[in-house]
Design a protein around this motif. Structure first.
Motif, PDB file in Angstrom:
ATOM      1  N   ILE A 169       0.884  -1.175   0.000  1.00  0.00           N
ATOM      2  CA  ILE A 169       0.000   0.000   0.000  1.00  0.00           C
ATOM      3  C   ILE A 169       0.916   1.217   0.000  1.00  0.00           C
ATOM      4  N   PHE A 170       1.388   1.580  -1.181  1.00  0.00           N
ATOM      5  CA  PHE A 170       2.522   2.496  -1.293  1.00  0.00           C
ATOM      6  C   PHE A 170       2.187   3.910  -0.828  1.00  0.00           C
ATOM      7  N   ILE A 171       0.927   4.261  -0.785  1.00  0.00           N
ATOM      8  CA  ILE A 171       0.568   5.608  -0.345  1.00  0.00           C
ATOM      9  C   ILE A 171       1.015   5.857   1.093  1.00  0.00           C
ATOM     10  N   LEU A 172       1.138   4.807   1.893  1.00  0.00           N
ATOM     11  CA  LEU A 172       1.550   4.957   3.289  1.00  0.00           C
ATOM     12  C   LEU A 172       2.989   5.418   3.426  1.00  0.00           C
ATOM     13  N   THR A 173       3.799   5.270   2.372  1.00  0.00           N
ATOM     14  CA  THR A 173       5.200   5.674   2.459  1.00  0.00           C
ATOM     15  C   THR A 173       5.402   7.168   2.238  1.00  0.00           C
ATOM     16  N   TRP A 174       4.434   7.855   1.602  1.00  0.00           N
ATOM     17  CA  TRP A 174       4.647   9.274   1.307  1.00  0.00           C
ATOM     18  C   TRP A 174       3.529  10.181   1.813  1.00  0.00           C
ATOM     19  N   ILE A 175       2.398   9.637   2.209  1.00  0.00           N
ATOM     20  CA  ILE A 175       1.278  10.497   2.602  1.00  0.00           C
ATOM     21  C   ILE A 175       1.563  11.269   3.884  1.00  0.00           C
ATOM     22  N   ARG A 176       2.408  10.705   4.770  1.00  0.00           N
ATOM     23  CA  ARG A 176       2.702  11.393   6.039  1.00  0.00           C
ATOM     24  C   ARG A 176       3.527  12.653   5.828  1.00  0.00           C
ATOM     25  N   SER A 177       4.299  12.713   4.756  1.00  0.00           N
ATOM     26  CA  SER A 177       5.110  13.903   4.477  1.00  0.00           C
ATOM     27  C   SER A 177       4.504  14.765   3.369  1.00  0.00           C
ATOM     28  N   TYR A 178       3.257  14.498   3.019  1.00  0.00           N
ATOM     29  CA  TYR A 178       2.601  15.258   1.953  1.00  0.00           C
ATOM     30  C   TYR A 178       2.328  16.678   2.436  1.00  0.00           C
ATOM     31  N   ASP A 179       2.767  17.682   1.667  1.00  0.00           N
ATOM     32  CA  ASP A 179       2.626  19.072   2.104  1.00  0.00           C
ATOM     33  C   ASP A 179       1.849  19.889   1.073  1.00  0.00           C
ATOM     34  N   ARG A 180       1.708  21.173   1.376  1.00  0.00           N
ATOM     35  CA  ARG A 180       0.884  22.049   0.545  1.00  0.00           C
ATOM     36  C   ARG A 180       1.461  22.243  -0.849  1.00  0.00           C
ATOM     37  N   SER A 181       2.800  22.375  -0.938  1.00  0.00           N
ATOM     38  CA  SER A 181       3.416  22.589  -2.248  1.00  0.00           C
ATOM     39  C   SER A 181       3.219  21.367  -3.156  1.00  0.00           C
ATOM     40  N   GLN A 182       3.332  20.182  -2.595  1.00  0.00           N
ATOM     41  CA  GLN A 182       3.084  18.975  -3.378  1.00  0.00           C
ATOM     42  C   GLN A 182       1.627  18.890  -3.812  1.00  0.00           C
ATOM     43  N   ALA A 183       0.722  19.273  -2.910  1.00  0.00           N
ATOM     44  CA  ALA A 183      -0.704  19.215  -3.240  1.00  0.00           C
ATOM     45  C   ALA A 183      -1.041  20.159  -4.390  1.00  0.00           C
ATOM     46  N   PHE A 184      -0.450  21.363  -4.375  1.00  0.00           N
ATOM     47  CA  PHE A 184      -0.721  22.322  -5.448  1.00  0.00           C
ATOM     48  C   PHE A 184      -0.163  21.825  -6.775  1.00  0.00           C
ATOM     49  N   ALA A 185       1.060  21.281  -6.749  1.00  0.00           N
ATOM     50  CA  ALA A 185       1.655  20.759  -7.982  1.00  0.00           C
ATOM     51  C   ALA A 185       0.839  19.590  -8.532  1.00  0.00           C
ATOM     52  N   ASP A 186       0.367  18.722  -7.631  1.00  0.00           N
ATOM     53  CA  ASP A 186      -0.444  17.590  -8.080  1.00  0.00           C
ATOM     54  C   ASP A 186      -1.804  18.045  -8.610  1.00  0.00           C
ATOM     55  N   LEU A 187      -2.349  19.109  -8.037  1.00  0.00           N
ATOM     56  CA  LEU A 187      -3.626  19.645  -8.517  1.00  0.00           C
ATOM     57  C   LEU A 187      -3.496  20.118  -9.960  1.00  0.00           C
ATOM     58  N   ILE A 188      -2.442  20.892 -10.244  1.00  0.00           N
ATOM     59  CA  ILE A 188      -2.219  21.383 -11.609  1.00  0.00           C
ATOM     60  C   ILE A 188      -2.015  20.221 -12.568  1.00  0.00           C
ATOM     61  N   ALA A 189      -1.171  19.250 -12.152  1.00  0.00           N
ATOM     62  CA  ALA A 189      -0.894  18.108 -13.023  1.00  0.00           C
ATOM     63  C   ALA A 189      -2.146  17.261 -13.233  1.00  0.00           C
ATOM     64  N   GLY A 190      -2.950  17.077 -12.176  1.00  0.00           N
ATOM     65  CA  GLY A 190      -4.164  16.280 -12.293  1.00  0.00           C
ATOM     66  C   GLY A 190      -5.182  16.897 -13.224  1.00  0.00           C
ATOM     67  N   ILE A 191      -5.364  18.207 -13.128  1.00  0.00           N
ATOM     68  CA  ILE A 191      -6.310  18.889 -14.019  1.00  0.00           C
ATOM     69  C   ILE A 191      -5.827  18.813 -15.463  1.00  0.00           C
ATOM     70  N   THR A 192      -4.525  19.067 -15.644  1.00  0.00           N
ATOM     71  CA  THR A 192      -3.967  18.999 -17.000  1.00  0.00           C
ATOM     72  C   THR A 192      -4.139  17.609 -17.594  1.00  0.00           C
ATOM     73  N   LEU A 193      -3.862  16.600 -16.788  1.00  0.00           N
ATOM     74  CA  LEU A 193      -3.997  15.231 -17.272  1.00  0.00           C
ATOM     75  C   LEU A 193      -5.457  14.882 -17.541  1.00  0.00           C
ATOM     76  N   GLY A 194      -6.364  15.413 -16.736  1.00  0.00           N
ATOM     77  CA  GLY A 194      -7.783  15.174 -16.957  1.00  0.00           C
ATOM     78  C   GLY A 194      -8.246  15.705 -18.300  1.00  0.00           C
ATOM     79  N   LEU A 195      -7.756  16.888 -18.686  1.00  0.00           N
ATOM     80  CA  LEU A 195      -8.116  17.452 -19.988  1.00  0.00           C
ATOM     81  C   LEU A 195      -7.532  16.641 -21.136  1.00  0.00           C
ATOM     82  N   THR A 196      -6.453  15.900 -20.846  1.00  0.00           N
ATOM     83  CA  THR A 196      -5.840  15.058 -21.875  1.00  0.00           C
ATOM     84  C   THR A 196      -6.527  13.707 -21.989  1.00  0.00           C
TER      85      THR A 196
END
Length: 623
Positions: A77-104
């Motif tokens: 369950i690989f999310i357990l290795t990085w979710i504890r250190s997930y921060d705001r800057s990562q969330a914003f970058a993932d939001l932009i990438a997720g929206i861009t990928l959704g349009l693709t």
């Protein structure tokens, strides 16, 4: 360095004298061979020096030891290795990438579903569930699980003109096989598919997609075209104009991301970013504006007045959880699970192998530090397809184009898949009634523009110059893909590669030469490749041929360092050769043979063992 004993040795200067007194002993001094000669280990300071060396050893081990492996639950369950250190800057970058990928992924999913002969919503089901499942189990942030041209053409190959329920069961079976491959760590199977075969398979699939979509691009509405003349007479001019215009626009928009400015200023950087976003959203823009044009046309006149072939109407497309249809009725026929297996045939095995091949290749391209857990990627892909079958999805895997978009969008973690999945769900809930306004020629243009750059013909020149075997393997696989289907092309490439491996194992390259050590000559036999039991006969043939060539005048020295999986076959061959050489008074010298291998051989008068050249002739060395 850790010494094996803490104590040192006392050495007496003479025998016991009168009175039973022993002469005073001197303490033996031992020098560290790796030191500078100044540190002495004596009886007085032995314990201190031992502790010092022991602490140094422990310090070196702690500094250079491998990191502790994470718990198996964290690795799976690989999310357990990085979710504890997930921060705001990562969330914003993932939001932009997720929206861009959704349009693709939305226009791609609609187009790939059409390529597979399915309605639009089935492609979006695959995109939605694959993106979300990968968030929890995936290890590579850039990987985007969803429908691809490869899986669409494989689905079409095995499920053409069959009920859609068979496609859903294929997704379930593919996921199950991929899951088993991950559990039993069978990723090595992919290693038997060489790079030329993979390139030929990819190029062949791209050519098939282009050829299959030309009919929709030009508006040809016949299922089967009798002749070339009928092909051209059935072209609808309006569809052809729209399709060719869409392709030209897609290619032009693709070039926007490569625009370079003479000056690098904040304004040009922002403008370059805008052009890049327009470029990666080109599929969505083409589908949106062509659909908008048809929508306006319909509302100003009627659906019948539209001069383009349109996509099928979708009544309701919101996903619902239900078991895969292992038994169903279709057109007065009842299908049970065995009937479905019979309909799918070899697709049950080939589809998951191709999906794993594509997914592992993409993961290798984007993994950091080369640390790829291929088994975890196979497990994740299997879970994506298993879960997708409960949402009526088609088979899925990763896509290079979407992974490149994620990388360029600055994705940081797999969390971007959540935003991509939400956008796809929004499209399913809001845009479903408008899918019927999308012209088929524009979807065909999207598909052709996406896969045409996957056609790689560079191996024709490169492989012909460097490796003829790989050239014929690439050519044969490509021709078989185009003539007999992609599964036969891949199977052909695997079979040819396996035959080449077997031939190499049975015919190892062996070098025979006459060498000299001081005043002695000997025949040196050295394998240039690893020798398994399959190559033992070839080795024996070379030894016999060397004896005949040099008339049994010189000892035979066999380099044994490349003997692999030394077993009874090797022992029998060496014994037989030794007996034959003994009849001619020829010595057989086995060089660089391990002690374990030596112990497997019986004691024979004319077999000798050595490691270095100076040990070849011990009597000569002593003189």
């Amino acid at each position: 360095m850790r010494w094996p004993w803490k104590r040192t040795f006392s050495i007496a200067k003479g025998r016991i004298g009168a009175g039973g007194k022993r002469p005073e002993a001197t303490v033996a001094t031992i020098y560290d061979p790796n030191g500078d000669g100044e540190v002495k280990y004596t009886e007085k300071n032995g314990d201190d020096c031992y502790e010092l060396s022991h602490s140094l050893e422990m310090d070196m081990q702690s500094r250079y030891s491998a990191p502790k492996q994470a718990h198996w639950l964290l690795r799976r369950i690989f999310i357990l290795t990085w979710i504890r250190s997930y921060d705001r800057s990562q969330a914003f970058a993932d939001l932009i990438a997720g929206i861009t990928l959704g349009l693709t992924i939305i226009p791609q999913s609609i187009a790939y579903a059409a390529l597979a002969g399915l309605s639009s919503e089935y492609g979006l089901y695959s995109a939605f569930i694959g993106s979300i499942i990968y968030v929890f189990f995936g290890t590579i942030p850039q990987v985007s699980i969803g429908p691809t041209s490869l899986m669409a053409i494989m689905t079409l190959q095995f499920c053409a003109d069959k009920p859609v329920q068979i496609v859903i069961v294929l997704a379930f079976l593919a996921g199950f096989v991929e899951l088993l491959m991950g559990v039993f760590q069978l990723g090595f199977i992919v290693s038997f598919i060489p790079a030329p075969v993979t390139k030929a398979f990819t190029s062949g699939t791209a050519v098939i997609v282009v050829l299959a979509q030309i009919k929709s691009l030009l508006g040809i509405r016949l299922k089967k075209v009798p002749s070339i003349g009928d092909y051209f007479t059935n072209i609808h001019l309006s569809d052809a104009i729209l399709g060719i215009t869409c392709i030209c626009l897609l290619l032009a928009l693709r070039l926007l991301s490569q625009v370079k400015f003479k000056q690098d200023t904040p304004l040009t950087q922002r403008l370059k970013k805008v052009l890049w976003y327009i470029s990666i959203s080109r599929n969505a823009l083409i589908v949106f504006f062509s659909g908008l044009m048809v929508y306006i046309w319909v509302h100003k006149s009627s659906m019948e007045a539209v001069p383009f072939a349109l996509s099928s109407k979708v009544a309701s497309a919101m996903p619902s959880i239900k078991l895969p249809p292992f038994a169903f009725e279709h057109q007065n026929r009842t299908y049970v699970f065995t009937d479905i297996l019979h309909e799918l045939g070899s697709g049950v095995i080939l589809v998951p192998i191709v999906a794993v091949l594509a997914n592992v290749a993409i993961a290798k391209a984007f993994v950091k530090d080369g640390k790829l857990d291929a088994s975890q990627e196979m497990l994740t892909l299997g879970l994506c397809n298993l879960a997708g079958s409960f949402f009526s999805a088609m088979p899925t895997c990763g896509a290079f184009t979407r992974s490149a978009v994620s990388q360029a969008s600055g994705v940081r973690t797999p969390m971007a898949g959540i935003y991509t999945g939400l956008i796809v769900l929004s499209a399913l809930s809001i845009l479903t009634p408008y899918f019927q306004y999308i012209p088929r020629s524009s979807l065909a243009a999207v598909l052709i523009a996406a896969v045409v750059f996957m056609i790689d013909l560079t191996p024709i020149k490169e492989l012909w110059r460097t490796n003829k075997k790989d050239f014929f393997s690439w050519t044969g696989s490509l021709v078989m893909c185009l003539v007999a289907g992609v599964e036969m092309g891949l199977l052909f490439g695997i079979v040819v590669s396996m035959i080449c491996i077997l031939l190499r194992l049975g015919n190892p390259r062996i070098e025979v030469s006459l060498k000299q050590w001081e005043s002695q000559y000997y025949v040196h036999i050295e394998p240039q490749s690893d020798i398994f039991y399959t190559g033992v006969d070839m080795l024996r043939t070379e030894i016999v041929a060397a004896c005949q060539l040099y008339r049994n005048d010189f000892p035979i020295v066999v380099q044994c360092s490349r003997f692999m999986q030394f077993d009874a076959t090797f022992v029998e061959m060496l014994n037989a050769v030794a007996k034959e050489l003994a009849n001619d008074n020829v010595v057989l010298v086995l060089q660089h043979m391990s002690l374990k291998q030596q112990q497997m051989l019986p004691v024979t008068s004319n077999i000798r063992f050595c490691n270095e050249d100076q040990e070849l002739f011990p009597q000569e060395a002593k003189q």
